[in-house]
Scaffold this active site. Sequence first.
Site, PDB file in Angstrom:
ATOM      1  N   GLU A   7      96.345  20.108  58.445  1.00 42.07           N
ATOM      2  CA  GLU A   7      95.230  20.186  59.386  1.00 42.07           C
ATOM      3  C   GLU A   7      93.975  20.028  58.548  1.00 42.07           C
ATOM      4  O   GLU A   7      93.561  20.940  57.839  1.00 42.07           O
ATOM      5  CB  GLU A   7      95.256  21.531  60.124  1.00 42.07           C
ATOM      6  CG  GLU A   7      94.509  21.516  61.446  1.00 42.07           C
ATOM      7  CD  GLU A   7      93.015  21.694  61.267  1.00 42.07           C
ATOM      8  OE1 GLU A   7      92.299  20.665  61.294  1.00 42.07           O
ATOM      9  OE2 GLU A   7      92.566  22.819  61.084  1.00 42.07           O
ATOM     10  N   GLU A  32     100.002  22.133  64.808  1.00 37.08           N
ATOM     11  CA  GLU A  32     100.117  23.581  64.862  1.00 37.08           C
ATOM     12  C   GLU A  32      99.976  24.009  66.316  1.00 37.08           C
ATOM     13  O   GLU A  32      99.275  23.369  67.104  1.00 37.08           O
ATOM     14  CB  GLU A  32      99.058  24.254  63.986  1.00 37.08           C
ATOM     15  CG  GLU A  32      99.276  23.983  62.511  1.00 37.08           C
ATOM     16  CD  GLU A  32      98.383  24.785  61.594  1.00 37.08           C
ATOM     17  OE1 GLU A  32      98.925  25.422  60.669  1.00 37.08           O
ATOM     18  OE2 GLU A  32      97.153  24.762  61.790  1.00 37.08           O
ATOM     19  N   CYS A  87      86.391  23.034  61.974  1.00 38.63           N
ATOM     20  CA  CYS A  87      86.858  21.678  61.674  1.00 38.63           C
ATOM     21  C   CYS A  87      86.754  20.745  62.874  1.00 38.63           C
ATOM     22  O   CYS A  87      86.588  19.536  62.714  1.00 38.63           O
ATOM     23  CB  CYS A  87      88.292  21.717  61.150  1.00 38.63           C
ATOM     24  SG  CYS A  87      89.452  22.542  62.254  1.00 38.63           S
ATOM     25  N   GLY A 125      90.280  20.410  53.350  1.00 42.43           N
ATOM     26  CA  GLY A 125      89.614  19.120  53.328  1.00 42.43           C
ATOM     27  C   GLY A 125      90.571  17.963  53.111  1.00 42.43           C
ATOM     28  O   GLY A 125      91.698  18.131  52.626  1.00 42.43           O
ATOM     29  N   VAL A 126      90.090  16.772  53.446  1.00 41.73           N
ATOM     30  CA  VAL A 126      90.927  15.575  53.381  1.00 41.73           C
ATOM     31  C   VAL A 126      91.366  15.278  51.949  1.00 41.73           C
ATOM     32  O   VAL A 126      92.549  15.000  51.696  1.00 41.73           O
ATOM     33  CB  VAL A 126      90.182  14.363  53.977  1.00 41.73           C
ATOM     34  CG1 VAL A 126      90.975  13.077  53.730  1.00 41.73           C
ATOM     35  CG2 VAL A 126      89.953  14.561  55.472  1.00 41.73           C
ATOM     36  N   LYS A 156      99.003  31.530  50.592  1.00 39.08           N
ATOM     37  CA  LYS A 156      97.830  31.647  49.723  1.00 39.08           C
ATOM     38  C   LYS A 156      96.574  31.466  50.563  1.00 39.08           C
ATOM     39  O   LYS A 156      96.281  30.365  51.021  1.00 39.08           O
ATOM     40  CB  LYS A 156      97.835  30.601  48.612  1.00 39.08           C
ATOM     41  CG  LYS A 156      96.736  30.867  47.558  1.00 39.08           C
ATOM     42  CD  LYS A 156      96.419  29.655  46.707  1.00 39.08           C
ATOM     43  CE  LYS A 156      95.404  28.750  47.365  1.00 39.08           C
ATOM     44  NZ  LYS A 156      94.043  29.364  47.465  1.00 39.08           N
ATOM     45  N   LYS A 202     100.086  29.902  60.964  1.00 36.78           N
ATOM     46  CA  LYS A 202     101.109  29.321  60.089  1.00 36.78           C
ATOM     47  C   LYS A 202     102.377  30.175  60.053  1.00 36.78           C
ATOM     48  O   LYS A 202     103.491  29.646  60.005  1.00 36.78           O
ATOM     49  CB  LYS A 202     100.540  29.115  58.683  1.00 36.78           C
ATOM     50  CG  LYS A 202      99.444  28.052  58.639  1.00 36.78           C
ATOM     51  CD  LYS A 202      99.028  27.707  57.231  1.00 36.78           C
ATOM     52  CE  LYS A 202      97.847  26.742  57.211  1.00 36.78           C
ATOM     53  NZ  LYS A 202      98.081  25.492  57.962  1.00 36.78           N
TER      54      LYS A 202
END
EC number: 1.2.1.8
Length: 489
Positions: A251, A463, A285, A229-230, A176, A162
């Site tokens: 993501e 990404e 994932c 998570g979604v 974070k 990131k």
Amino acid sequence: MSVYGLQRLYIGGGYVDATSGKTFDTFDPATGELLAQVQQASAADVDRAVASAQEGQREWAAMTAMQRSRILRRAVDLLRERNDELAAIETRDTGKPIGETLAVDIVTGADVIEYYAGLATAIEGLQVPLRAESFVYTRREPLGVCAGIGAWNYPIQIACWKTAPALAAGNAMVFKPSEVTPLTALKLAEIYTEAGVPAGVFNVVQGDGSVGALLTGHPDIAKVSFTGGVETGKKVMSLAGASSLKEVTMELGGKSPLIVFDDADLDRAADIAVTANFFSSGQVCTNGTRVFMHRSVKDAFTQKVLERVKRIRVGKPTDADTNFGPLVSAAQLDKVLGFIESGKAEGAKLLAGGTRLTDGHFGSGQYVAPTVFGDCRDDMKIVREEIFGPVMSILDFESEDEVIARANDTHYGLAAGVVTENLSRAHRTIHRLEAGICWINTWGESPAEMPVGGYKQSGVGRENGITTLEHYTRIKSVQVELGRYNPVF
């Protein structure tokens, strides 16, 4: 007494105390040992981090791209010099085997920073001629202050993924990490400062989802990059839009299909399937947890998979011989065991594992045996929902059209793969699969050069890869008139 002691926030180029007066604990998932007490950020701390990032970003963006590139390259060198130290911390915090963290987590994070350090000088605009005496040029400018919210499965790698494009493009980031694995992001902050990144350009605030919400809703944050998570991703995206129409990169989760055709090299296919389900104890994932095999190779393929599962070396993560460690937390263990019981109840055939490991030193950790279910159906919970643990579901199919339709019958679309000796079939199938990351006769590698991200509810944006830089810049268009101005009035 904890292993690493009290962990503070990292703001403005150094450690500072949180103003909340609150702390939370982080534990070694292999032993249950207390690793650290971590200070939780307050709203005032988030404001302080953002203000510091704004100040640092102005200095960072004023540097030349070459200057930023050199500083980022120094950070890469420091990461590689400290690889073993950082891997040891990551192993204690996540439960991953030391052989894995030594070879993957810091190495791949450093690779991505090095990649974007090389691209920093390639961020450029366009010149568009309009007529003899007028033209347009464009500038790609940094967004400003970005927020990064990490997941617990790849703490330092995600922080690198990131920050690398964000910083290369001249932005600052307030990051974070997950409260489950909060330690190595702080080490990355130290490294950036030592490398010469100006104070405030990378700040770390700690805490639970409430701190993530403060970042997401902050009016001075220009973009949020979230991994998780979604359902949480939907909340982040909604708050980002409602607060100030922030840009987002998401993501999210997956329930990815791995398709083994009848002409596949079954040894290769079994190796791929076991890696795609049990690497990092299944907490990846992109895992290929829905393994579709052609009915004609069902018995032979299943047998080869089970032979390989028996060879998995479950053990203490700090032992060099271990290649399968515990799950990251007690909560994750309970979740995975619940899915396993669901599979049994719905009629799937348990072929391997299916239990918590409690003998000897396993009893103090969050261990579950590598689990394989056969005779699975598309409507089973273990087939439909993301487990994020070491549970493989094997399904069979008869035709290419059938398996593609079934593979696409999900709201996820993160990854997919095929194993076949027929390249025409491989490409034909991949082109029809609704997934953002695809592999042919392999699985799992995500090099710096490769854009990664999902279709459908598995994500927004990408990404890695060159295209990601576009998500960390904004275009300014400028028309220049060299000739006479023709007034309207």
